[in-house]
Design a protein around this motif. Structure first.
Motif, mmCIF file in Angstrom:
data_model
loop_
_atom_site.group_PDB
_atom_site.id
_atom_site.type_symbol
_atom_site.label_atom_id
_atom_site.label_comp_id
_atom_site.label_asym_id
_atom_site.label_seq_id
_atom_site.Cartn_x
_atom_site.Cartn_y
_atom_site.Cartn_z
ATOM 1 N N UNK A 3 40.516 39.076 49.863
ATOM 2 C CA UNK A 3 40.918 38.985 48.456
ATOM 3 C C UNK A 3 42.332 38.437 48.355
ATOM 4 N N UNK A 4 42.522 37.501 47.398
ATOM 5 C CA UNK A 4 43.871 36.988 47.164
ATOM 6 C C UNK A 4 44.148 35.693 47.909
ATOM 7 N N UNK A 5 43.256 35.260 48.825
ATOM 8 C CA UNK A 5 43.480 34.021 49.568
ATOM 9 C C UNK A 5 42.859 32.846 48.822
ATOM 10 N N UNK A 6 43.519 31.693 48.819
ATOM 11 C CA UNK A 6 42.966 30.533 48.152
ATOM 12 C C UNK A 6 41.631 30.138 48.777
ATOM 13 N N UNK A 7 40.719 29.670 47.942
ATOM 14 C CA UNK A 7 39.397 29.265 48.403
ATOM 15 C C UNK A 7 39.042 27.967 47.711
ATOM 16 N N UNK A 8 38.965 26.913 48.482
ATOM 17 C CA UNK A 8 38.759 25.592 47.893
ATOM 18 C C UNK A 8 37.411 25.484 47.199
ATOM 19 N N UNK A 9 36.464 26.352 47.587
ATOM 20 C CA UNK A 9 35.148 26.278 46.977
ATOM 21 C C UNK A 9 34.968 27.223 45.820
ATOM 22 N N UNK A 10 36.011 27.979 45.444
ATOM 23 C CA UNK A 10 35.880 28.992 44.400
ATOM 24 C C UNK A 10 35.706 28.346 43.031
ATOM 25 N N UNK A 11 35.040 29.095 42.128
ATOM 26 C CA UNK A 11 34.821 28.617 40.771
ATOM 27 C C UNK A 11 36.149 28.569 40.028
ATOM 28 N N UNK A 12 36.212 27.778 38.943
ATOM 29 C CA UNK A 12 37.453 27.721 38.161
ATOM 30 C C UNK A 12 37.768 29.075 37.515
ATOM 31 N N UNK A 13 38.991 29.180 36.984
ATOM 32 C CA UNK A 13 39.459 30.444 36.415
ATOM 33 C C UNK A 13 38.626 30.830 35.193
ATOM 34 N N UNK A 14 37.851 31.882 35.334
ATOM 35 C CA UNK A 14 36.954 32.294 34.249
ATOM 36 C C UNK A 14 37.066 33.775 33.912
ATOM 37 N N UNK A 15 38.131 34.384 34.344
ATOM 38 C CA UNK A 15 38.263 35.829 34.138
ATOM 39 C C UNK A 15 39.705 36.173 33.760
ATOM 40 N N UNK A 16 39.833 37.311 33.072
ATOM 41 C CA UNK A 16 41.154 37.796 32.669
ATOM 42 C C UNK A 16 41.329 39.220 33.183
ATOM 43 N N UNK A 17 42.523 39.516 33.686
ATOM 44 C CA UNK A 17 42.852 40.860 34.156
ATOM 45 C C UNK A 17 43.610 41.614 33.073
ATOM 46 N N UNK A 18 43.221 42.872 32.850
ATOM 47 C CA UNK A 18 43.971 43.769 31.978
ATOM 48 C C UNK A 18 44.370 44.995 32.770
#
Length: 517
Positions: A3-18
């Motif tokens: 968790x927290x490591x960059x991933x070139x295959x990851x989906x674009x930013x689609x979530x928000x943290x509260x």
């Protein structure tokens, strides 16, 4: 991949943290566009009690908990940090710290809003001739101008909950802080400010209008830190952070912390965050939070109401040109009393409480007198039971505790109706105690109003996420947010409030006598 490591295959930013940094728990939720919770984590806040009446938080422990819940939440959701579009931070109000501007080293632990170390200072000021003179001056100004700006100072009294007196205590008792302030090297921050400072490795120093107005040092009418109050209490004006919009691009987290920078798009005080999460966007909308303490907030729109006594004005949020004001009334020791009852094994599981209370017709004359700040003049008042008999059992004690919550809700509601000259609209509940059906139904009966309870009662986290999502373009506007609300239950009056009259009269009588014990 960790968790927290960059991933070139990851989906674009689609979530928000509260994230909600409360008095007892640090919670984090990750939300998708439908505002559905995709992952969660929480850690208990560890309070320190170094002296009788003192309540502190270790800043390093709080920092570790804050970072920990974010990492755990993203991991639990099966996501990567690069998929987070924005971070919104809701924080407990009035808890503060001071630190050295150059080194970043704190001069002391966080001093909690529940801390009583300023009690002697508060009593001294409230009895002082100078305060009486201030009352007279502002009473005359209010009479001549009719401006609400002069109404609040005309009956100004200090309390141990206010940041101002504890901050005055710091500069009288912690030499390093006083010396740094004289050299313009002291920074003051509530929890939001300090977290922002740490997240950006010292590059951003700011707070928002909701947190600033909750300190009692920020003037909501002028929207500035109050120089008159600071001069009165010998607090240097140089220590305060700049005040920004609530929904605002505060910068990004340092990439070393989570592996990638995450935009910090909202800072908000917890009760104002809950108000926003409940979508109480219109004048007359009411939010009732029942957590560690109880808070009733009324949206008063663009009008700021100064009221004598139990209610006080706040800035709800500022977004661009829009400034929304609230009126707030509070009740102390709701969740605290319930946690205490669990600790001494009056019940095992919180879910049992409503069943225990409903299993008997009444409390058999047992009354629970809550503790701190029932009387604003007596910060040392302790909680107590009255009316105990040989036949009293655990069910009676539990019912008495829950009845005291509903009775105090009724008292506060009546004050709001009397003093806030805005028709009250929807009443929406949140906080852990809103899961208790006995308290919710009894409150609805007593005030003769329907109360909505959302599916997700962690409204402070959701409100912070909503504000961050608006600033980042994740959500478009408030109209879209209102469509995302999910109501789990609606409590409508089922009994005439007069049926509770004997029990409430007995409780009021016990309350009346308790300060003299």
């Amino acid at each position: 991949m960790p968790c927290g490591q960059p991933d070139s295959g990851a989906a674009p930013a689609r979530y928000v943290l509260g994230v909600d940094v409360g008095s007892t728990v640090v919670k984090c939720h990750v939300y998708d566009r439908a505002a559905a919770v995709r992952g969660s984590s929480y850690r208990k806040v560890e309070s320190l009690y170094p002296c009788p009446g003192w309540v502190e938080l270790d800043p390093e422990v709080l920092w570790s908990q804050f970072i920990g819940v974010i990492k755990e939440t993203v991991q639990a959701a099966g996501l990567h940090m690069r998929q987070i579009a924005a971070l919104g931070i809701s924080t407990q109000r009035g808890t503060f710290i001071t630190w050295h501007k150059r080194t970043g080293k704190p001069f002391h632990n966080f001093i909690s809003w529940r801390d009583l170390r300023s009690a002697e200072l508060v009593n001294s000021w409230n009895k002082s001739l100078l305060l009486k003179v201030i009352h007279v001056i502002f009473t005359v100004l209010y009479f001549l101008t009719g401006s609400d700006r002069y109404l609040a100072p005309s009956f100004l009294t200090f309390s141990t909950h206010q940041t101002s007196m504890k901050l005055s205590w710091v500069f009288k008792n912690i030499h390093e802080a006083e010396e740094a302030a004289r050299k313009n090297n002291c920074c003051f921050g509530t929890v939001d400010t300090w977290l922002l400072y740490r997240l950006t490795k010292g590059s951003v120093y700011a707070t928002d209008y909701s947190n600033a107005s909750s300190t009692g040092i920020f003037e909501p009418f002028t929207k500035c830190w109050n120089p008159t109050l600071c001069n009165l209490l010998s607090i240097p004006m140089s220590i305060y952070p700049p005040v920004k919009d609530t929904s605002f691009n505060f910068g990004s987290t340092d990439s070393e912390i989570f592996g990638v920078p995450i935009p910090i798009m909202a800072l908000v005080a917890d009760q104002q965050a809950a108000m926003f999460g409940e979508c109480c966007f219109h004048p007359g909308d009411v939010k009732m939070t029942m957590g560690t303490g109880g808070f009733w907030n009324v949206n008063t729109g663009e009008h700021l109401f100064a009221s004598r006594g139990s209610l006080y004005p706040l800035i709800g949020w500022k977004i661009g040109e829009e400034v929304v004001y609230l009126t707030e009334g509070s009740i102390s020791d709701i969740g605290t009393a319930i946690k205490w009852a669990q600790d001494i094994e009056l019940f095992t599981n919180v879910d049992e409480m409503a069943e225990m209370a409903q299993s008997i017709a009444d409390s058999q004359g047992v009354c629970f007198i809550p503790g701190l700040q029932v009387s604003g003049d007596d910060p040392y008042l302790c909680a107590s039971f009255t009316g105990l008999k040989p036949s009293t059992n655990r069910n009676h004690l539990v019912r008495a505790i829950l009845e005291s919550v509903a009775f105090r809700n009724k008292l506060l509601y009546d004050i709001i109706v009397k003093k806030v000259h805005i028709p009250l609209q929807t009443i929406r509940a949140d906080g852990g105690v809103s899961n208790n059906s006995f308290v919710m139904q009894m409150t609805s009966d007593l005030i003769n109003k329907k109360i909505e309870k959302p599916a997700n009662v962690d409204m402070s986290s959701l409100g912070a996420a909503f504000l961050a999502g608006l600033a980042s373009g994740f959500w478009t506007d408030k109209k879209e947010l209102k469509k995302l609300r999910q109501i789990e239950a609606v409590f409508e009056p089922q009994k005439d409030s007069e049926e509770y009259r004997p029990a409430m009269d007995a409780w009021l009588q016990a309350m009346k006598h308790s300060p003299h014990w």
